[in-house]
Design an enzyme around this catalytic site. Sequence first.
Site, mmCIF file in Angstrom:
data_model
loop_
_atom_site.group_PDB
_atom_site.id
_atom_site.type_symbol
_atom_site.label_atom_id
_atom_site.label_comp_id
_atom_site.label_asym_id
_atom_site.label_seq_id
_atom_site.Cartn_x
_atom_site.Cartn_y
_atom_site.Cartn_z
ATOM 1 N N CYS A 180 0.832 -1.098 -0.137
ATOM 2 C CA CYS A 180 0.071 0.078 0.047
ATOM 3 C C CYS A 180 0.704 1.187 0.132
ATOM 4 O O CYS A 180 1.542 1.553 0.965
ATOM 5 C CB CYS A 180 -0.803 -0.148 1.111
ATOM 6 S SG CYS A 180 -1.630 1.636 1.548
ATOM 7 N N GLY A 181 0.821 2.222 -1.123
ATOM 8 C CA GLY A 181 1.376 3.369 -1.100
ATOM 9 C C GLY A 181 1.302 4.182 0.092
ATOM 10 O O GLY A 181 2.059 4.977 0.463
ATOM 11 N N HIS A 182 0.210 4.338 0.500
ATOM 12 C CA HIS A 182 -0.443 5.363 1.697
ATOM 13 C C HIS A 182 0.347 4.735 3.042
ATOM 14 O O HIS A 182 0.696 5.615 3.880
ATOM 15 C CB HIS A 182 -1.650 5.692 1.866
ATOM 16 C CG HIS A 182 -2.487 6.280 0.626
ATOM 17 N ND1 HIS A 182 -2.060 7.205 -0.111
ATOM 18 C CD2 HIS A 182 -3.694 5.857 0.018
ATOM 19 C CE1 HIS A 182 -2.820 7.510 -1.129
ATOM 20 N NE2 HIS A 182 -4.107 6.812 -0.964
ATOM 21 N N CYS A 183 0.350 3.476 3.075
ATOM 22 C CA CYS A 183 0.882 2.846 4.298
ATOM 23 C C CYS A 183 2.353 3.325 4.172
ATOM 24 O O CYS A 183 3.078 3.425 5.282
ATOM 25 C CB CYS A 183 0.804 1.295 4.268
ATOM 26 S SG CYS A 183 -0.799 1.044 4.391
#
Length: 502
Positions: A57-60
């Site tokens: 996950c990029g946001h993670c």
Amino acid sequence: MISKSIRAFCLLLFIIGLNADSEFKKDEEVLVLTKADFKKAIESVEFVLVEFYAPWCGHCKQLAPEFAKAAKQLLEEGSSIKLAKVDATEETELAEEFGVRGYPTLKFFKSGKALDYGGGRTAEFIVSWLKKKTGPPAKELITSEEFQLFSTNSTVAVVGFFKDENSDLAKKFLAVAGSVDDHAFGIVKDEKLLSELNIADEKITLFKKFDEGQVDYTGDVSEEALKSFVFLQSLPLVVEFNHETATKIFGGEIKSHFLLFLSKKEGHFDKYLENAQKVAKDYRDKVLFVTINTDEEDHVRILEFFGMKKEDVPSARAIKLEEDMAKYKPPSNDLTEESIKTFVSDFVEGKLKQHYLSQDLPSDWDAQPVKVLVASNFEKVVMDESKDVLVEFYAPWCGHCKQLAPIYDQLAEKFKERDDIVVAKIDATANELENTKISSFPTITFYPKDKTKVVEYNGERTLEGLSKFIESGGEYGKADQEAPADEEEEEKETEPTAKDEL
């Protein structure tokens, strides 16, 4: 005076907390939990903020360094609050138990009980939110050193100065401090410190590391007015849109936005931002000024939502969230202070006509059995009283629309020799109609010759079903006849809202 026994007890609790903490695996002071030790962690540590994440996950990945920074800061301050993380793709049972539907999902556990995390995604916001949930709403500041540190350390800090903390304004201040999680609140009530700071009367001041630096509250003695003041003044005159500010932009009380589409690579921010800031001062309580860096790939969909391309940058638009996302377009791409002020003034005063998106009309729009409609030819084709017209409102990304396409082509082929029947389609994401609002895809609508009614199709998406719908004059399979609306709604793909896009 605190007795030796109480001190010893407090020390014992602290040691127990340290020992409990040391039992768990760590990654940069963040506890790494699995199903095997999760329950023990949230029960042995009073306050735990847990991130459920996915490795891909990029946001993670963006959150990870801020999360670790917050954990380290709390440790250095001697706080008992712990931060932890769970790989939700591996610990699927835990993710299911706590209703994890997206990544990252943050849950705050207080004595083992879960609460949704409602703060920001930077270390500063995380720490501030946690302190609010675990301590007094406003930190008492006793020395000038404490006051200076508190008022300058955070991006935004709100301080109340009160000789009498039971005054009406003091009570309202503490109530707002308890309800606003994003910012640090402090209170000065020590007479000596008030004297050192030359403060004679009670007041509230918001300190910030941008714009004018600090501003005093002058509004009514009410929670609503004070909360509004904190929201308005805690944002820059012109807010840059990103994942961190998105919630504040859409969750705030100001629903009219002026958007500047600029490229940092091209130097647009240096060239035009000051012009917008000068105008924003006069409209702070009416219009939220927002910049969008079009160099970011994540922001391409925002351009598309407004019917824009990168070649249109630099440019501006305005939008009213509470009026069905109504869009407004300036007469030119001129971004001088004067042109921005004129556009925003007309926007606020309701002098502008709403801007509807429209594609260019293809020269061969009627060459195939399925006719292609855009905003400019929709009215002429659909309102032709000599024809029954069936229109599919579709979205290019819609999976159900793609599945329907070959059937819809067959339908048009079947009726192509009928001069009184038109089978057409329109990309409803790129064309907006003043009197027709589409919220899910595909939406199939029948416009009979007499134009006295408009009928939406809710029947089976087959050649036979759609044919019967046309031949019956819109009776077969019409809405609320063949399929209940709630069942059909599950089959349709919902249009991404501007909030999703932005």
